[in-house]
Design a protein around this motif. Sequence first.
Motif, PDB file in Angstrom:
ATOM      1  N   GLN A  73     -68.212  26.406  13.988  1.00 40.75           N
ATOM      2  CA  GLN A  73     -69.160  26.238  15.079  1.00 40.75           C
ATOM      3  C   GLN A  73     -70.573  26.510  14.581  1.00 40.75           C
ATOM      4  O   GLN A  73     -70.764  27.168  13.558  1.00 40.75           O
ATOM      5  CB  GLN A  73     -68.825  27.169  16.249  1.00 40.75           C
ATOM      6  N   VAL A  74     -71.551  25.937  15.291  1.00 39.50           N
ATOM      7  CA  VAL A  74     -72.955  26.228  15.024  1.00 39.50           C
ATOM      8  C   VAL A  74     -73.592  26.674  16.323  1.00 39.50           C
ATOM      9  O   VAL A  74     -73.088  26.369  17.412  1.00 39.50           O
ATOM     10  CB  VAL A  74     -73.714  24.993  14.464  1.00 39.50           C
ATOM     11  N   SER A  75     -74.695  27.384  16.224  1.00 39.55           N
ATOM     12  CA  SER A  75     -75.347  27.882  17.434  1.00 39.55           C
ATOM     13  C   SER A  75     -75.944  26.732  18.238  1.00 39.55           C
ATOM     14  O   SER A  75     -76.227  25.655  17.701  1.00 39.55           O
ATOM     15  CB  SER A  75     -76.453  28.874  17.060  1.00 39.55           C
ATOM     16  N   PHE A  76     -76.117  26.962  19.506  1.00 41.31           N
ATOM     17  CA  PHE A  76     -76.706  25.948  20.388  1.00 41.31           C
ATOM     18  C   PHE A  76     -78.097  25.570  19.889  1.00 41.31           C
ATOM     19  O   PHE A  76     -78.454  24.382  19.825  1.00 41.31           O
ATOM     20  CB  PHE A  76     -76.784  26.491  21.814  1.00 41.31           C
ATOM     21  N   GLU A  77     -78.864  26.566  19.483  1.00 39.28           N
ATOM     22  CA  GLU A  77     -80.230  26.322  18.999  1.00 39.28           C
ATOM     23  C   GLU A  77     -80.211  25.422  17.759  1.00 39.28           C
ATOM     24  O   GLU A  77     -80.995  24.473  17.650  1.00 39.28           O
ATOM     25  CB  GLU A  77     -80.905  27.658  18.684  1.00 39.28           C
ATOM     26  N   THR A  78     -79.294  25.713  16.835  1.00 34.49           N
ATOM     27  CA  THR A  78     -79.179  24.895  15.621  1.00 34.49           C
ATOM     28  C   THR A  78     -78.770  23.470  15.965  1.00 34.49           C
ATOM     29  O   THR A  78     -79.314  22.501  15.418  1.00 34.49           O
ATOM     30  CB  THR A  78     -78.157  25.514  14.653  1.00 34.49           C
ATOM     31  N   ALA A  79     -77.801  23.328  16.864  1.00 34.40           N
ATOM     32  CA  ALA A  79     -77.312  21.995  17.245  1.00 34.40           C
ATOM     33  C   ALA A  79     -78.419  21.157  17.870  1.00 34.40           C
ATOM     34  O   ALA A  79     -78.555  19.964  17.568  1.00 34.40           O
ATOM     35  CB  ALA A  79     -76.138  22.125  18.201  1.00 34.40           C
ATOM     36  N   PHE A 139     -76.013  20.327   9.627  1.00 31.22           N
ATOM     37  CA  PHE A 139     -74.623  20.318  10.056  1.00 31.22           C
ATOM     38  C   PHE A 139     -73.627  20.548   8.921  1.00 31.22           C
ATOM     39  O   PHE A 139     -72.635  21.232   9.090  1.00 31.22           O
ATOM     40  CB  PHE A 139     -74.286  18.991  10.737  1.00 31.22           C
ATOM     41  N   HIS A 140     -73.857  19.940   7.752  1.00 34.35           N
ATOM     42  CA  HIS A 140     -72.795  19.994   6.743  1.00 34.35           C
ATOM     43  C   HIS A 140     -73.258  20.248   5.313  1.00 34.35           C
ATOM     44  O   HIS A 140     -72.494  20.786   4.512  1.00 34.35           O
ATOM     45  CB  HIS A 140     -71.983  18.691   6.782  1.00 34.35           C
ATOM     46  N   GLU A 141     -74.487  19.871   4.963  1.00 37.67           N
ATOM     47  CA  GLU A 141     -74.879  19.944   3.552  1.00 37.67           C
ATOM     48  C   GLU A 141     -74.849  21.352   2.982  1.00 37.67           C
ATOM     49  O   GLU A 141     -74.365  21.575   1.863  1.00 37.67           O
ATOM     50  CB  GLU A 141     -76.268  19.337   3.348  1.00 37.67           C
ATOM     51  N   GLN A 142     -75.355  22.317   3.739  1.00 38.38           N
ATOM     52  CA  GLN A 142     -75.403  23.683   3.208  1.00 38.38           C
ATOM     53  C   GLN A 142     -73.994  24.199   2.938  1.00 38.38           C
ATOM     54  O   GLN A 142     -73.724  24.822   1.905  1.00 38.38           O
ATOM     55  CB  GLN A 142     -76.124  24.604   4.183  1.00 38.38           C
ATOM     56  N   ALA A 143     -73.066  23.902   3.848  1.00 35.60           N
ATOM     57  CA  ALA A 143     -71.688  24.370   3.683  1.00 35.60           C
ATOM     58  C   ALA A 143     -71.013  23.704   2.496  1.00 35.60           C
ATOM     59  O   ALA A 143     -70.203  24.321   1.793  1.00 35.60           O
ATOM     60  CB  ALA A 143     -70.897  24.097   4.961  1.00 35.60           C
ATOM     61  N   ARG A 144     -71.331  22.434   2.258  1.00 36.73           N
ATOM     62  CA  ARG A 144     -70.659  21.690   1.198  1.00 36.73           C
ATOM     63  C   ARG A 144     -71.374  21.776  -0.146  1.00 36.73           C
ATOM     64  O   ARG A 144     -70.822  21.357  -1.163  1.00 36.73           O
ATOM     65  CB  ARG A 144     -70.533  20.217   1.616  1.00 36.73           C
ATOM     66  N   SER A 145     -72.585  22.322  -0.158  1.00 33.83           N
ATOM     67  CA  SER A 145     -73.352  22.364  -1.409  1.00 33.83           C
ATOM     68  C   SER A 145     -72.670  23.234  -2.460  1.00 33.83           C
ATOM     69  O   SER A 145     -72.870  23.033  -3.658  1.00 33.83           O
ATOM     70  CB  SER A 145     -74.779  22.863  -1.149  1.00 33.83           C
ATOM     71  N   GLN A 146     -71.840  24.202  -2.016  1.00 37.18           N
ATOM     72  CA  GLN A 146     -71.096  25.017  -2.988  1.00 37.18           C
ATOM     73  C   GLN A 146     -70.062  24.178  -3.728  1.00 37.18           C
ATOM     74  O   GLN A 146     -69.707  24.479  -4.866  1.00 37.18           O
ATOM     75  CB  GLN A 146     -70.401  26.174  -2.265  1.00 37.18           C
ATOM     76  N   LEU A 147     -69.585  23.098  -3.079  1.00 37.58           N
ATOM     77  CA  LEU A 147     -68.619  22.208  -3.707  1.00 37.58           C
ATOM     78  C   LEU A 147     -69.320  21.157  -4.564  1.00 37.58           C
ATOM     79  O   LEU A 147     -68.708  20.577  -5.456  1.00 37.58           O
ATOM     80  CB  LEU A 147     -67.762  21.501  -2.640  1.00 37.58           C
ATOM     81  N   VAL A 148     -70.585  20.890  -4.244  1.00 37.96           N
ATOM     82  CA  VAL A 148     -71.357  19.865  -4.966  1.00 37.96           C
ATOM     83  C   VAL A 148     -72.694  20.487  -5.391  1.00 37.96           C
ATOM     84  O   VAL A 148     -73.747  20.195  -4.814  1.00 37.96           O
ATOM     85  CB  VAL A 148     -71.599  18.612  -4.096  1.00 37.96           C
TER      86      VAL A 148
END
Length: 293
Positions: free
Chosen positions: A179-185, A216-225
């Motif tokens: 989940q992400v915060s309402f403010e972030t979304a 939404f996704h890049e920061q979470a996936r940057s550890q994989l890439v």
Amino acid sequence: MGKTIIRVPATSANFGPGIDSIGAALHLYLTVIIEEKTEKWRVNHALGTSIPRDEHNLMVQTALKVNPKLQAHQLTVMSDIPVSRGLGSSTSAVIAGIKIANELGEMDLTIADQLNWAVKLGGELDNVAPALMGQAAVATVNDGVADAIKLPLPDLQALVFIPGQKLLAQKSRQALPKQVSFETAVHASSVANVLVAALLKKDWKLATKLIEMDEFHEQARSQLVPELNEIREAAHELGIVGTYLSGAGPTVVTFGTSAQLTLLRTKLADADLPGSLRILELDQDGATVLTDA
């Protein structure tokens, strides 16, 4: 007897902040030649032993879901789209299957019909829309019905970093936050909204800035890439803005002029990244069908 040639472009999904909704079409292709009628489906290709050469091929299965009454044919398939690298290789097969059904079944499906079939059969929106329409496209599904709008891209090219290793979609999905915060979304959605407006207005300078602002996704996936940040930083040092993670990864795409991207590719060659660097044109037309009478 004439042959029908179907050509479907590779696609780069999750275009900047447009996760699961915006994608772009690239100048790599899956090409299918529909040949003579046969008793059973035959799919000729040199794409590896894991891809079926009979009715179990994804293209044939897709075509038969769209039109179960199709007569079997021989198909010859060629592809320069890397598999499981975030460039829509499976989407291209689904689109090709829909086009096969449309041609052999003389169904006269519109692009909107084909888009909805692709989504119904499990295609990702941000892949199938640009694959069908070319350039870039933004799409959504409401009550099971897909809508898409083509977005113009300037006369630029893409530097595509394609790692030697696959990144399995399941592993990439598991890296996403639950989940992400309402403010972030709200902020992330506003960035994507303005990106669409900038592309429609052909304000590329603003668009490139927004392409790099995904939350939404890049920061979470940057550890994989880890190459994502490395390539982006190298691009910034050359004054090039517009780098993002293609699809679920591991491919990284940077937009720019031919001269800019040639410089960037030279700079990155010294970094010895574990993969290939290719400068590609953008596809303008989406999936095409040519009948050779």
